[in-house]
Design a protein around this motif. Structure first.
Motif, short mmCIF file in Angstrom:
data_model
loop_
_atom_site.label_atom_id
_atom_site.label_comp_id
_atom_site.label_asym_id
_atom_site.label_seq_id
_atom_site.Cartn_x
_atom_site.Cartn_y
_atom_site.Cartn_z
N PHE A 12 0.83 -1.20 0.00
CA PHE A 12 0.00 0.00 0.00
C PHE A 12 0.87 1.25 0.00
CE2 PHE A 12 1.02 -0.54 4.41
CZ PHE A 12 1.16 0.74 4.88
N GLY A 13 0.25 2.37 -0.31
CA GLY A 13 0.86 3.67 -0.19
C GLY A 13 -0.13 4.61 0.48
N TYR A 14 0.35 5.47 1.36
CA TYR A 14 -0.50 6.43 2.07
C TYR A 14 0.15 7.79 1.92
CZ TYR A 14 -2.52 8.92 6.08
OH TYR A 14 -3.13 9.85 6.88
N THR A 15 -0.60 8.78 1.44
CA THR A 15 -0.04 10.12 1.25
C THR A 15 -0.96 11.18 1.84
OG1 THR A 15 -1.07 10.45 -0.92
CG2 THR A 15 1.11 9.45 -0.91
N VAL A 16 -0.35 12.26 2.30
CA VAL A 16 -1.06 13.46 2.73
C VAL A 16 -0.46 14.60 1.93
CG1 VAL A 16 -1.56 15.01 4.64
CG2 VAL A 16 -1.49 12.55 5.04
N GLU A 17 -1.31 15.29 1.15
CA GLU A 17 -0.85 16.37 0.26
C GLU A 17 0.30 15.90 -0.64
OE1 GLU A 17 -2.14 19.41 -0.41
OE2 GLU A 17 -3.77 18.94 0.97
N GLY A 18 0.21 14.65 -1.11
CA GLY A 18 1.21 14.12 -2.03
C GLY A 18 2.48 13.61 -1.39
N GLN A 19 2.63 13.75 -0.10
CA GLN A 19 3.84 13.31 0.60
C GLN A 19 3.58 11.93 1.21
OE1 GLN A 19 5.06 15.83 3.85
NE2 GLN A 19 6.86 14.61 4.28
N SER A 41 -4.68 10.29 0.45
CA SER A 41 -4.87 9.20 -0.51
C SER A 41 -4.27 7.92 0.04
CB SER A 41 -4.17 9.51 -1.83
OG SER A 41 -4.73 10.64 -2.44
N MET A 42 -4.91 6.81 -0.32
CA MET A 42 -4.37 5.50 0.01
C MET A 42 -4.53 4.62 -1.22
SD MET A 42 -5.12 3.17 3.28
CE MET A 42 -4.20 1.68 3.57
N HIS A 43 -3.45 3.98 -1.61
CA HIS A 43 -3.43 3.08 -2.76
C HIS A 43 -3.08 1.69 -2.23
CE1 HIS A 43 -3.33 6.82 -4.98
NE2 HIS A 43 -2.27 7.16 -4.26
N VAL A 44 -3.88 0.70 -2.61
CA VAL A 44 -3.70 -0.66 -2.11
C VAL A 44 -3.62 -1.61 -3.30
CG1 VAL A 44 -4.71 -2.49 -0.70
CG2 VAL A 44 -5.01 -0.11 -0.03
N TRP A 45 -2.66 -2.54 -3.23
CA TRP A 45 -2.50 -3.57 -4.25
C TRP A 45 -2.82 -4.92 -3.60
CZ3 TRP A 45 0.44 0.75 -3.83
CH2 TRP A 45 0.57 1.54 -4.96
N PRO A 46 -4.12 -5.34 -3.61
CA PRO A 46 -4.49 -6.60 -2.96
C PRO A 46 -4.11 -7.84 -3.77
CG PRO A 46 -6.41 -5.57 -3.92
CD PRO A 46 -5.27 -4.62 -4.09
N VAL A 52 -6.45 -0.50 -5.75
CA VAL A 52 -7.64 0.16 -5.22
C VAL A 52 -7.20 1.51 -4.68
CG1 VAL A 52 -9.48 0.04 -3.50
CG2 VAL A 52 -8.67 -2.06 -4.62
N ASN A 53 -7.92 2.57 -5.07
CA ASN A 53 -7.61 3.93 -4.61
C ASN A 53 -8.72 4.45 -3.72
OD1 ASN A 53 -5.17 4.51 -6.12
ND2 ASN A 53 -6.48 4.40 -7.92
N ALA A 54 -8.33 5.09 -2.63
CA ALA A 54 -9.28 5.80 -1.77
C ALA A 54 -8.68 7.17 -1.52
CB ALA A 54 -9.47 5.05 -0.46
N HIS A 55 -9.47 8.21 -1.72
CA HIS A 55 -8.94 9.55 -1.50
C HIS A 55 -10.05 10.49 -1.09
CE1 HIS A 55 -10.47 10.95 -5.44
NE2 HIS A 55 -10.21 9.71 -5.81
#
Length: 66
Positions: A12-19, A41-46, A52-55
């Motif tokens: 997964f990746g988790y970002t706040v204001e792109g960071q 934003s949170m990007h998940v690779w299940p 899967v993107n959530a933002h």
């Protein structure tokens, strides 16, 4: 989604204001209005080839999904 990411060990990746940031230990910290008014934003690779993107963006009136 966060419980699944942690229990399944998904990438997964988790970002706040792109960071990129570490995922907070407490889910409530993601929605803590006092911490930030920012794009999250949170990007998940299940599975391979599946993302899967959530933002959303926090606003003064409350959480709003974009």
């Amino acid at each position: 989604m966060i419980d699944l990411v942690r229990s399944q060990g998904w990438r997964f990746g988790y970002t706040v204001e792109g960071q990129s940031l570490p995922l907070p230990q407490r889910v409530a910290d993601i929605f803590d209005r006092r911490r930030f008014e920012a794009a999250v934003s949170m990007h998940v690779w299940p599975a391979p080839h599946t993302m899967v993107n959530a933002h959303g963006r926090e606003e003064r009136r409350g959480w709003r999904q974009e």
